[in-house]
Design a protein around this motif. Structure first.
Motif, PDB file in Angstrom:
ATOM      1  N   GLY A 150       0.799  -1.215   0.000  1.00 18.57           N
ATOM      2  CA  GLY A 150       0.000   0.000   0.000  1.00 18.57           C
ATOM      3  C   GLY A 150       0.830   1.262   0.000  1.00 18.57           C
ATOM      4  N   ILE A 151       2.157   1.134  -0.156  1.00 25.03           N
ATOM      5  CA  ILE A 151       3.033   2.293  -0.222  1.00 25.03           C
ATOM      6  C   ILE A 151       3.564   2.398  -1.639  1.00 25.03           C
ATOM      7  N   PRO A 152       3.049   3.325  -2.447  1.00 32.60           N
ATOM      8  CA  PRO A 152       3.430   3.406  -3.859  1.00 32.60           C
ATOM      9  C   PRO A 152       4.905   3.706  -4.063  1.00 32.60           C
ATOM     10  N   GLU A 153       5.394   3.272  -5.183  1.00 28.82           N
ATOM     11  CA  GLU A 153       6.748   3.621  -5.583  1.00 28.82           C
ATOM     12  C   GLU A 153       6.749   5.044  -6.100  1.00 28.82           C
ATOM     13  N   GLN A 154       7.856   5.748  -5.889  1.00 29.27           N
ATOM     14  CA  GLN A 154       7.991   7.085  -6.416  1.00 29.27           C
ATOM     15  C   GLN A 154       8.253   7.011  -7.912  1.00 29.27           C
ATOM     16  N   SER A 155       8.227   8.168  -8.567  1.00 33.66           N
ATOM     17  CA  SER A 155       8.325   8.198 -10.024  1.00 33.66           C
ATOM     18  C   SER A 155       9.652   7.645 -10.534  1.00 33.66           C
ATOM     19  N   ASN A 156      10.704   7.650  -9.684  1.00 38.93           N
ATOM     20  CA  ASN A 156      11.995   7.116 -10.123  1.00 38.93           C
ATOM     21  C   ASN A 156      12.135   5.638  -9.769  1.00 38.93           C
ATOM     22  N   ASN A 157      11.009   5.001  -9.404  1.00 36.43           N
ATOM     23  CA  ASN A 157      10.945   3.580  -9.090  1.00 36.43           C
ATOM     24  C   ASN A 157      11.651   3.198  -7.793  1.00 36.43           C
ATOM     25  N   ALA A 158      12.102   4.200  -7.017  1.00 37.40           N
ATOM     26  CA  ALA A 158      12.733   3.922  -5.732  1.00 37.40           C
ATOM     27  C   ALA A 158      11.650   3.757  -4.673  1.00 37.40           C
ATOM     28  N   GLN A 159      11.719   2.666  -3.907  1.00 37.55           N
ATOM     29  CA  GLN A 159      10.726   2.436  -2.879  1.00 37.55           C
ATOM     30  C   GLN A 159      11.168   3.083  -1.574  1.00 37.55           C
ATOM     31  N   ILE A 160      10.203   3.526  -0.767  1.00 41.47           N
ATOM     32  CA  ILE A 160      10.525   4.153   0.504  1.00 41.47           C
ATOM     33  C   ILE A 160      10.402   3.125   1.616  1.00 41.47           C
ATOM     34  N   SER A 161      11.153   3.342   2.687  1.00 39.58           N
ATOM     35  CA  SER A 161      11.122   2.436   3.830  1.00 39.58           C
ATOM     36  C   SER A 161       9.935   2.787   4.720  1.00 39.58           C
ATOM     37  N   ALA A 162       9.645   1.897   5.671  1.00 41.86           N
ATOM     38  CA  ALA A 162       8.558   2.156   6.616  1.00 41.86           C
ATOM     39  C   ALA A 162       8.860   3.404   7.436  1.00 41.86           C
ATOM     40  N   GLU A 163      10.142   3.616   7.776  1.00 46.24           N
ATOM     41  CA  GLU A 163      10.523   4.801   8.549  1.00 46.24           C
ATOM     42  C   GLU A 163      10.266   6.077   7.748  1.00 46.24           C
ATOM     43  N   GLN A 164      10.638   6.065   6.478  1.00 49.23           N
ATOM     44  CA  GLN A 164      10.389   7.232   5.625  1.00 49.23           C
ATOM     45  C   GLN A 164       8.897   7.488   5.475  1.00 49.23           C
ATOM     46  N   TYR A 165       8.165   6.416   5.332  1.00 51.24           N
ATOM     47  CA  TYR A 165       6.711   6.500   5.181  1.00 51.24           C
ATOM     48  C   TYR A 165       6.086   7.221   6.371  1.00 51.24           C
ATOM     49  N   LEU A 166       6.478   6.825   7.582  1.00 55.21           N
ATOM     50  CA  LEU A 166       5.928   7.434   8.788  1.00 55.21           C
ATOM     51  C   LEU A 166       6.395   8.875   8.939  1.00 55.21           C
ATOM     52  N   ARG A 167       7.651   9.137   8.580  1.00 55.34           N
ATOM     53  CA  ARG A 167       8.164  10.496   8.714  1.00 55.34           C
ATOM     54  C   ARG A 167       7.453  11.448   7.749  1.00 55.34           C
ATOM     55  N   ILE A 168       7.223  11.001   6.516  1.00 59.72           N
ATOM     56  CA  ILE A 168       6.533  11.837   5.536  1.00 59.72           C
ATOM     57  C   ILE A 168       5.106  12.120   5.984  1.00 59.72           C
ATOM     58  N   LYS A 169       4.444  11.095   6.474  1.00 59.01           N
ATOM     59  CA  LYS A 169       3.084  11.285   6.968  1.00 59.01           C
ATOM     60  C   LYS A 169       3.064  12.301   8.114  1.00 59.01           C
ATOM     61  N   THR A 170       4.026  12.189   9.023  1.00 61.45           N
ATOM     62  CA  THR A 170       4.114  13.108  10.156  1.00 61.45           C
ATOM     63  C   THR A 170       4.362  14.531   9.689  1.00 61.45           C
ATOM     64  N   ARG A 171       5.255  14.692   8.703  1.00 57.34           N
ATOM     65  CA  ARG A 171       5.566  16.038   8.215  1.00 57.34           C
ATOM     66  C   ARG A 171       4.360  16.677   7.535  1.00 57.34           C
ATOM     67  N   ARG A 172       3.584  15.885   6.810  1.00 53.39           N
ATOM     68  CA  ARG A 172       2.393  16.445   6.158  1.00 53.39           C
ATOM     69  C   ARG A 172       1.354  16.871   7.189  1.00 53.39           C
ATOM     70  N   ARG A 173       1.190  16.078   8.223  1.00 54.30           N
ATOM     71  CA  ARG A 173       0.252  16.449   9.286  1.00 54.30           C
ATOM     72  C   ARG A 173       0.740  17.711   9.989  1.00 54.30           C
ATOM     73  N   ARG A 174       2.037  17.777  10.249  1.00 52.28           N
ATOM     74  CA  ARG A 174       2.613  18.939  10.916  1.00 52.28           C
ATOM     75  C   ARG A 174       2.441  20.189  10.059  1.00 52.28           C
ATOM     76  N   TYR A 175       2.604  20.052   8.761  1.00 51.95           N
ATOM     77  CA  TYR A 175       2.419  21.190   7.857  1.00 51.95           C
ATOM     78  C   TYR A 175       1.017  21.769   8.004  1.00 51.95           C
ATOM     79  N   LEU A 176       0.006  20.916   8.018  1.00 54.22           N
ATOM     80  CA  LEU A 176      -1.371  21.382   8.141  1.00 54.22           C
ATOM     81  C   LEU A 176      -1.628  22.034   9.492  1.00 54.22           C
ATOM     82  N   ASP A 177      -0.981  21.512  10.542  1.00 46.70           N
ATOM     83  CA  ASP A 177      -1.129  22.116  11.865  1.00 46.70           C
ATOM     84  C   ASP A 177      -0.583  23.536  11.876  1.00 46.70           C
ATOM     85  N   LEU A 178       0.512  23.749  11.151  1.00 47.42           N
ATOM     86  CA  LEU A 178       1.165  25.064  11.132  1.00 47.42           C
ATOM     87  C   LEU A 178       0.588  26.001  10.074  1.00 47.42           C
TER      88      LEU A 178
END
Length: 230
Positions: free
Chosen positions: A42-70
């Motif tokens: 359920g974690i899509p590959e990026q356009s350069n076909n590089a897959q992200i790790s579970a840690e990156q996945y959680l960090r990106i999700k956290t940063r997007r939520r934080r952006y909306l909070d700010l």
């Protein structure tokens, strides 16, 4: 103008499931054309076909939520065209005449006219082809006016509807569905890391260091200086 593909409106109880199935996308030509492919987790590959790790996945999700909070200003009238029916049902139908006029003035004549046209077409389509994934339906009254109504037994009040709209738009943003937003400015920006999470990581590191110290003579300190390097 943000654009989100139409989808089902989320209920609060869906939040837990949403947190484990959030696509991580970057704004690229492939994404704009809907060509991004997901993997089995359920974690899509990026356009350069590089897959992200579970840690990156959680960090990106956290940063997007934080952006909306700010940046609460993200939830402005500019999101109306992202999903005109969603905005109409949860926001516009509660407007007083004065509020409706003020909203049109804020958008400007051209944008207000565009929104009116999109809304009118979308309402006709909703009457003829109801969206089974929406928690509301549109029908035509005897006077010809098309209005919406909640599918549930109880109608939302103004504040409940506003929160439902913000909740839906928040998760569409976190899933990476705003094709007009440059997610890279958030996903790769350490300024949007959660301070609480970073403190927890630091505390865990210090606790581990304290445990080593308490072991006394049994600990062999290594490093060029002869002491433990931090």
């Amino acid at each position: 103008m943000p654009y989100f593909p139409p989808g089902r409106v989320l209920a609060i109880e869906d939040l837990e499931n949403m947190e484990i199935s959030i696509p991580i996308r970057h704004r690229t030509e492939d994404n704009a054309q809907g060509n991004t492919q997901g993997n089995a987790q359920g974690i899509p590959e990026q356009s350069n076909n590089a897959q992200i790790s579970a840690e990156q996945y959680l960090r990106i999700k956290t940063r997007r939520r934080r952006y909306l909070d700010l940046h609460p200003e993200y939830f402005s009238h500019e999101l109306e065209l992202a999903d005109v029916l969603l905005y109409d049902h949860y926001i516009r139908r509660f407007y007083t005449p004065a509020e409706s006029a003020a909203a049109d003035v804020a958008k400007g004549f051209a944008d207000a006219l565009e929104a009116d046209l999109w809304r009118a077409e979308a309402k006709v389509e909703a009457v003829e082809n109801p969206n089974p994934n929406h928690d509301f339906v549109y029908y035509r009254q005897t006077n010809g006016v098309i209005v919406s109504v909640d599918k549930g037994e109880e109608e939302m009040d103004r504040e409940e509807a506003k929160e439902a709209w913000r909740f839906e738009m928040k998760w569409r943003f976190i899933r990476g569905e705003d094709d007009q937003f440059n997610y890279k400015t958030v996903d790769e920006n350490v300024a949007y890391d959660d301070p609480e999470e970073e403190r927890e990581l630091q505390d865990a590191y210090l606790d581990a260091a304290d445990d080593d110290t308490e072991m006394g003579d049994n600990v062999e300190l290594t490093g060029e200086t002869g002491i433990m390097d931090y």
